[in-house]
Design a protein around this motif. Structure first.
Motif: not given
Length: 352
Positions: A135-159
């Protein structure tokens, strides 16, 4: 001409499948790739590559003692960060069965390269990387874009909350400084993962990690006074993190972010979320072939030397199917990454 890079901070609408698209598109591409023999193993290439990396690894430790008590050792630390990263890239290929077609030799080689020589858990990394490939770049399934330190989308930023909310405001400026800590992060997560139920060989991996770090610290402190030894370790780990980050970040960062409601077939899911990096033999070597990220995600077991030819075939195929294919230069890819990070953090800056 290759399609313009896909740059987005908000998930666009999924492409509307045309008649004859879907899984059959990937099947057509696979037939073209297989007809060229690009999925065949290349044992000679990997024998030479592994031999060169091992020679550089052993030569680096010899040089540590040959140089002796001098600050020139920091230059060796920088060189050894490149060697360790190349070991990591080789373990990546082993994990994907690019070297051997059978599981057992792939796992043995992977654990020797990752755990024993590099100091990173093969099992932890492979579990994480497998989920990323699915699941590349999937906001909820790809661990490489998990919002732990960085956010990768505005949707993640709002949450976002906690540290990610704090860092996200200025994450484009903090990205490289954070990479200085990535080497330590890999070591920390490797040991932490030993208690995870998903680890298949936790005792074996733990023993190999302990042997690695005992040798790693033992050799450095045996060759250098304490102050220079600490400086050597700091430079080595910091530059290792930066190098690995500079290799892996261009692959997907700044490309399409997939949300749960999007419907993409396998070919489009892999192509639209991946970026290729041009640059010739030097970039191919420095990035271990991962600059052909589109083809690597479509055909994970394809040997590295076949990826360049596969890229030409895939680029032509995507043009036939009107699928955007992203390919750019190395420095352009970094500009796109920083711009994407800045845009993704905008909701956090708006909150004050």
């Amino acid at each position: 001409m290759p399609a313009q890079p896909v740059m987005t901070t908000e998930a666009p609408e999924a492409p509307t499948p045309r008649p004859g698209s879907g899984g059959s598109d990937f099947a057509q591409l696979t037939r073209r790739i297989a007809a060229e023999g690009l999925l065949d193993r290349r044992p000679g290439y990997y024998a030479v590559r592994a031999g060169l990396v091992l020679a550089a690894f052993l030569g680096g430790w010899y040089a540590l003692f040959a140089l002796g008590d001098t600050w020139w050792q920091l230059g060796l630390a920088a060189a050894m960060s490149v060697v360790f990263a190349q070991i990591g890239l080789l373990s990546h290929d082993l994990a994907h069965r690019q070297v051997f077609d059978r599981r057992l030799p792939s796992e043995i080689g992977g654990r020797i390269a990752a755990n024993l020589l590099m100091g990173m858990s093969y099992g932890w990394w492979m579990n994480k990387h497998t989920r990323h490939h699915a699941n590349p770049n999937h906001e909820e399934r790809d661990p490489d874009v998990a919002p732990e330190l960085l956010v990768w989308s505005k949707r993640q930023a709002r949450q976002a909350s906690g540290l990610a909310r704090f860092i996200g405001r200025r994450q484009a400026y903090l990205f490289v400084p954070l990479l200085l800590l990535e080497g330590l992060n890999l070591s920390f997560n490797s040991f932490r993962a030993l208690r995870s139920p998903v680890m298949k060989r936790p005792v074996l991996e733990g023993v190999l990690l302990v042997v690695h770090f005992a040798g790693y610290f033992g050799l450095v402190f045996a060759a250098l006074p304490a102050g220079k030894a600490v400086a050597f370790l700091a430079v080595h780990q910091a530059l290792l993190g930066v190098y690995l980050g500079c290799v892996f970040a261009p692959n997907h960062k700044g490309m399409l972010m997939v949300t749960p409601g999007m419907k993409l077939d396998f070919l489009r899911r892999q192509v639209l979320t991946s970026r290729n990096v041009r640059g010739g033999v030097l970039i191919d070597s420095l990035m271990g072939g991962l600059n052909y990220q589109v083809e690597h995600h479509l055909f994970p077991s394809m040997p590295t030397p076949a990826l360049g030819r596969a890229a030409r075939i895939t680029r032509e195929f995507c043009a036939e199917k009107d699928v955007p294919y992203c390919e750019t230069g190395l420095f352009r890819s970094y500009r796109e990454i920083f711009a994407h990070l800045h845009r993704a953090g905008e909701p956090l800056r708006s909150d004050g």
